[in-house]
Design a protein around this motif. Structure first.
Motif, PDB file in Angstrom:
ATOM      1  N   PHE A  14     -40.401  -7.119 -31.871  1.00  0.00           N
ATOM      2  CA  PHE A  14     -41.781  -7.296 -31.399  1.00  0.00           C
ATOM      3  C   PHE A  14     -41.828  -7.402 -29.872  1.00  0.00           C
ATOM      4  O   PHE A  14     -42.683  -6.794 -29.214  1.00  0.00           O
ATOM      5  CB  PHE A  14     -42.364  -8.555 -32.052  1.00  0.00           C
ATOM      6  CG  PHE A  14     -43.738  -8.915 -31.561  1.00  0.00           C
ATOM      7  CD1 PHE A  14     -44.852  -8.177 -31.918  1.00  0.00           C
ATOM      8  CD2 PHE A  14     -43.912  -9.999 -30.695  1.00  0.00           C
ATOM      9  CE1 PHE A  14     -46.119  -8.507 -31.450  1.00  0.00           C
ATOM     10  CE2 PHE A  14     -45.165 -10.331 -30.225  1.00  0.00           C
ATOM     11  CZ  PHE A  14     -46.271  -9.581 -30.602  1.00  0.00           C
ATOM     12  N   LEU A  15     -40.883  -8.162 -29.290  1.00  0.00           N
ATOM     13  CA  LEU A  15     -40.841  -8.319 -27.832  1.00  0.00           C
ATOM     14  C   LEU A  15     -40.512  -6.989 -27.146  1.00  0.00           C
ATOM     15  O   LEU A  15     -41.068  -6.665 -26.083  1.00  0.00           O
ATOM     16  CB  LEU A  15     -39.811  -9.378 -27.446  1.00  0.00           C
ATOM     17  CG  LEU A  15     -40.138 -10.815 -27.869  1.00  0.00           C
ATOM     18  CD1 LEU A  15     -38.986 -11.750 -27.501  1.00  0.00           C
ATOM     19  CD2 LEU A  15     -41.437 -11.284 -27.223  1.00  0.00           C
ATOM     20  N   SER A  20     -42.317  -2.251 -24.051  1.00  0.00           N
ATOM     21  CA  SER A  20     -42.612  -0.818 -24.005  1.00  0.00           C
ATOM     22  C   SER A  20     -44.082  -0.578 -23.661  1.00  0.00           C
ATOM     23  O   SER A  20     -44.415   0.310 -22.870  1.00  0.00           O
ATOM     24  CB  SER A  20     -42.263  -0.179 -25.351  1.00  0.00           C
ATOM     25  OG  SER A  20     -42.568   1.205 -25.336  1.00  0.00           O
ATOM     26  N   ALA A  21     -44.968  -1.393 -24.256  1.00  0.00           N
ATOM     27  CA  ALA A  21     -46.397  -1.271 -23.951  1.00  0.00           C
ATOM     28  C   ALA A  21     -46.665  -1.596 -22.484  1.00  0.00           C
ATOM     29  O   ALA A  21     -47.481  -0.941 -21.824  1.00  0.00           O
ATOM     30  CB  ALA A  21     -47.197  -2.204 -24.859  1.00  0.00           C
ATOM     31  N   PHE A  22     -45.953  -2.614 -21.972  1.00  0.00           N
ATOM     32  CA  PHE A  22     -46.134  -2.977 -20.569  1.00  0.00           C
ATOM     33  C   PHE A  22     -45.701  -1.839 -19.652  1.00  0.00           C
ATOM     34  O   PHE A  22     -46.416  -1.477 -18.715  1.00  0.00           O
ATOM     35  CB  PHE A  22     -45.321  -4.230 -20.251  1.00  0.00           C
ATOM     36  CG  PHE A  22     -45.221  -4.531 -18.778  1.00  0.00           C
ATOM     37  CD1 PHE A  22     -46.298  -5.058 -18.096  1.00  0.00           C
ATOM     38  CD2 PHE A  22     -44.050  -4.261 -18.076  1.00  0.00           C
ATOM     39  CE1 PHE A  22     -46.218  -5.325 -16.727  1.00  0.00           C
ATOM     40  CE2 PHE A  22     -43.963  -4.522 -16.721  1.00  0.00           C
ATOM     41  CZ  PHE A  22     -45.048  -5.055 -16.046  1.00  0.00           C
ATOM     42  N   PHE A  23     -44.539  -1.249 -19.907  1.00  0.00           N
ATOM     43  CA  PHE A  23     -44.059  -0.159 -19.063  1.00  0.00           C
ATOM     44  C   PHE A  23     -44.996   1.050 -19.133  1.00  0.00           C
ATOM     45  O   PHE A  23     -45.322   1.652 -18.115  1.00  0.00           O
ATOM     46  CB  PHE A  23     -42.640   0.242 -19.481  1.00  0.00           C
ATOM     47  CG  PHE A  23     -41.576  -0.702 -19.014  1.00  0.00           C
ATOM     48  CD1 PHE A  23     -41.393  -0.944 -17.661  1.00  0.00           C
ATOM     49  CD2 PHE A  23     -40.736  -1.354 -19.919  1.00  0.00           C
ATOM     50  CE1 PHE A  23     -40.392  -1.816 -17.215  1.00  0.00           C
ATOM     51  CE2 PHE A  23     -39.749  -2.220 -19.490  1.00  0.00           C
ATOM     52  CZ  PHE A  23     -39.581  -2.452 -18.135  1.00  0.00           C
ATOM     53  N   SER A  24     -45.427   1.388 -20.339  1.00  0.00           N
ATOM     54  CA  SER A  24     -46.297   2.561 -20.506  1.00  0.00           C
ATOM     55  C   SER A  24     -47.651   2.346 -19.840  1.00  0.00           C
ATOM     56  O   SER A  24     -48.153   3.208 -19.109  1.00  0.00           O
ATOM     57  CB  SER A  24     -46.494   2.865 -21.996  1.00  0.00           C
ATOM     58  OG  SER A  24     -45.284   3.184 -22.617  1.00  0.00           O
ATOM     59  N   LEU A 103     -44.685   5.388 -35.422  1.00  0.00           N
ATOM     60  CA  LEU A 103     -46.120   5.137 -35.524  1.00  0.00           C
ATOM     61  C   LEU A 103     -46.522   3.885 -34.754  1.00  0.00           C
ATOM     62  O   LEU A 103     -47.542   3.868 -34.041  1.00  0.00           O
ATOM     63  CB  LEU A 103     -46.508   5.012 -36.999  1.00  0.00           C
ATOM     64  CG  LEU A 103     -48.004   4.897 -37.302  1.00  0.00           C
ATOM     65  CD1 LEU A 103     -48.731   6.152 -36.844  1.00  0.00           C
ATOM     66  CD2 LEU A 103     -48.235   4.673 -38.799  1.00  0.00           C
ATOM     67  N   VAL A 104     -45.721   2.827 -34.875  1.00  0.00           N
ATOM     68  CA  VAL A 104     -46.029   1.568 -34.181  1.00  0.00           C
ATOM     69  C   VAL A 104     -45.975   1.756 -32.664  1.00  0.00           C
ATOM     70  O   VAL A 104     -46.866   1.308 -31.929  1.00  0.00           O
ATOM     71  CB  VAL A 104     -45.055   0.457 -34.632  1.00  0.00           C
ATOM     72  CG1 VAL A 104     -45.189  -0.765 -33.726  1.00  0.00           C
ATOM     73  CG2 VAL A 104     -45.328   0.071 -36.067  1.00  0.00           C
ATOM     74  N   ILE A 105     -44.900   2.421 -32.187  1.00  0.00           N
ATOM     75  CA  ILE A 105     -44.779   2.639 -30.744  1.00  0.00           C
ATOM     76  C   ILE A 105     -45.904   3.533 -30.237  1.00  0.00           C
ATOM     77  O   ILE A 105     -46.475   3.285 -29.170  1.00  0.00           O
ATOM     78  CB  ILE A 105     -43.399   3.252 -30.414  1.00  0.00           C
ATOM     79  CG1 ILE A 105     -42.299   2.204 -30.607  1.00  0.00           C
ATOM     80  CG2 ILE A 105     -43.385   3.788 -28.985  1.00  0.00           C
ATOM     81  CD1 ILE A 105     -40.899   2.722 -30.335  1.00  0.00           C
ATOM     82  N   LEU A 106     -46.238   4.564 -31.017  1.00  0.00           N
ATOM     83  CA  LEU A 106     -47.307   5.477 -30.598  1.00  0.00           C
ATOM     84  C   LEU A 106     -48.635   4.746 -30.442  1.00  0.00           C
ATOM     85  O   LEU A 106     -49.365   4.933 -29.455  1.00  0.00           O
ATOM     86  CB  LEU A 106     -47.435   6.615 -31.615  1.00  0.00           C
ATOM     87  CG  LEU A 106     -48.502   7.670 -31.316  1.00  0.00           C
ATOM     88  CD1 LEU A 106     -48.161   8.431 -30.036  1.00  0.00           C
ATOM     89  CD2 LEU A 106     -48.650   8.640 -32.481  1.00  0.00           C
ATOM     90  N   GLU A 110     -48.052   3.032 -26.654  1.00  0.00           N
ATOM     91  CA  GLU A 110     -48.367   4.229 -25.875  1.00  0.00           C
ATOM     92  C   GLU A 110     -49.876   4.433 -25.734  1.00  0.00           C
ATOM     93  O   GLU A 110     -50.443   4.248 -24.659  1.00  0.00           O
ATOM     94  CB  GLU A 110     -47.716   5.467 -26.517  1.00  0.00           C
ATOM     95  CG  GLU A 110     -46.194   5.487 -26.446  1.00  0.00           C
ATOM     96  CD  GLU A 110     -45.684   5.699 -25.039  1.00  0.00           C
ATOM     97  OE1 GLU A 110     -46.429   6.247 -24.196  1.00  0.00           O
ATOM     98  OE2 GLU A 110     -44.527   5.312 -24.764  1.00  0.00           O
ATOM     99  N   VAL A 111     -50.526   4.811 -26.824  1.00  0.00           N
ATOM    100  CA  VAL A 111     -51.944   5.192 -26.745  1.00  0.00           C
ATOM    101  C   VAL A 111     -52.819   4.014 -26.322  1.00  0.00           C
ATOM    102  O   VAL A 111     -53.636   4.131 -25.394  1.00  0.00           O
ATOM    103  CB  VAL A 111     -52.417   5.759 -28.095  1.00  0.00           C
ATOM    104  CG1 VAL A 111     -53.921   6.069 -28.032  1.00  0.00           C
ATOM    105  CG2 VAL A 111     -51.631   7.015 -28.454  1.00  0.00           C
TER     106      VAL A 111
END
Length: 425
Positions: A14-15, A20-24, A103-106, A110-111
């Motif tokens: 989860f972290l 990843s969301a922060f970087f994107s 799917l979770v990362i996308l 990301e989106v």
């Protein structure tokens, strides 16, 4: 990892997804910042803006750092998801875990963050700048090694990464778009004036000059009574003084000086010559912006437009030029210019000697101005003949009826005004 508790693995996963969301999101936020707004905020003392601006001075390093971190956490998340899948369902669950993780990362890494960053870049970019500054110093050797290869590849195709944001200067058309779409941030009147200033470089003195056949002047060969009558009937304060023909202009004088001359010594030829100032000639094709500077430099208010042979083409005044910036000094089209007069049926009668730029400005039309300069010229170019009265035509979507013609062109047309959108100047 076989002995590590599953809840702990899920927490680490989860972290990693959050990172990843922060970087994107921060990548999108930093790269979509308005550079001019960022510069203004930095100059106003915003620390986050200053840090973000410093990072964007070398976008190659910033992108290298972000992608290094983003790829690292994504690969770690993928590896961790594989471990979890094996512990929960064996090797058969690896494919399911890969699909779910994609799917979770996308969606969540990301989106969603990139969409948020696009809508509100400053909210994410400025806090992220506080993180990336120290992180860049910490990972500089790795980032430098990555940039070493990427920058050399870019140089092979003719791109210098060291240029940073040097190519972000706005062109004139881009600046027009920014001003036009400023909306409520700039009052409509101020916006029109700014666009008028930008348009000065697109037009020449021929676009707004008074053509020679409409120039009011004083012939020094006329009698004193005729000269006084001409001064009394004119609508202008500065008049060209010519000797026999308008092509032979010998000076420009102020009507007030003529009044003083009448009271003191009369209007003899020598006295007229004495009170007239030397004519100021303007070459055809001079841009309006340049002519505004020329008027300021020479302290002149009236210029005589001449062609390459020195023949007199028309007259341009400082007031006409300023109207290109501030617009007409009255708001009623029928009062602002004499060439447009209202008829009893609600239509407008237009003198075809009117300039197209002036007509576009007053009626908010968009007739082309890159060819003929007057409505008469545009009609003749369109019909390729001198039409008969009663002929109807449509120019750029505007129907009009020819009311009066002469041997050398169209004199008057009738149009019925209709609501139109305000054009982008």
């Amino acid at each position: 990892m076989n002995d590590f508790p599953l809840p702990g693995l899920f927490l680490i996963l989860f972290l990693l997804i959050l990172l990843s969301a922060f970087f994107s999101g921060s990548e999108t936020a930093l790269l979509t910042l308005n550079r001019y707004r960022l510069r203004h905020q930095a100059d106003q003392g915003n620390r986050g803006a200053r840090r973000a601006r410093k990072l964007l001075d070398r976008p190659d390093r910033l992108i290298g750092l972000i992608l290094l971190g983003n790829n690292f956490v994504n690969i770690m998340a993928s590896s961790l998801a594989t471990v979890i899948a094996i512990r929960l369902g064996g090797e058969a669950a690896i494919g399911i875990a890969a699909g779910l993780l994609t799917l979770v990362i996308l969606i969540f890494a990301e989106v969603t963050p990139k969409t948020y960053a696009t809508l509100h870049p400053e909210r994410l970019a400025f806090p992220a700048a506080y993180v990336y500054g120290p992180l860049l110093k910490l990972l500089y050797p790795v980032v430098w090694l990555v940039n070493l290869f990427t920058n050399n590849l870019l140089r092979l195709i003719g791109i210098a990464p060291e240029d940073g944001g040097q190519g972000t200067a706005l062109s004139r058309e881009e600046l027009r778009t920014v001003v036009s779409e400023a909306g409520a941030m700039i009052p409509e009147r101020s916006r029109s004036m700014l666009l008028g200033i930008l348009d000065l470089e697109r037009a020449t003195v021929e676009d707004i000059m008074i053509p020679r056949n409409e120039v009011d002047g004083i012939d020094i060969q006329d009698s004193e009574e005729e000269i006084i009558q001409a001064i009394r009937n004119t609508n202008y304060t500065r008049l060209p003084l010519y000797d026999g023909s308008i092509d032979n202009v010998i000076g420009v004088f102020h009507a007030r000086n003529a009044l003083h001359a009448i009271l003191e010594k009369g209007l003899g030829k020598e006295h007229l010559r004495a009170i007239a100032r030397q004519p100021y000639f303007v070459p055809e094709g001079t841009q309006l912006y340049q002519q505004l500077l020329n008027f300021q430099h020479t302290k002149q208010r009236v210029g005589l437009v001449v062609d390459e042979y020195g023949d007199f083409l028309g007259l341009i005044t400082l007031a006409d030029l300023l109207e290109e910036i501030v617009g007409e000094f009255t708001t009623d089209p029928s009062d602002s210019i004499s060439e447009i007069q209202p008829a009893e049926d609600g239509s407008l009668l237009i003198d075809c000697g009117i300039g197209l730029r002036e007509l576009n400005r007053v009626l908010r039309w968009e007739l082309p101005t890159d060819g003929p300069k007057t409505l008469n010229g545009l009609i003749l170019e369109y019909l390729e003949t001198i039409p008969e009265p009663g002929t109807s035509l449509k120019l750029s979507g505007h129907p009009m009826e020819i009311i009066q013609t002469a041997d050398n062109g169209v004199k008057t047309v009738r149009i019925i005004p209709r609501p139109t959108r305000r054009p982008r100047r």
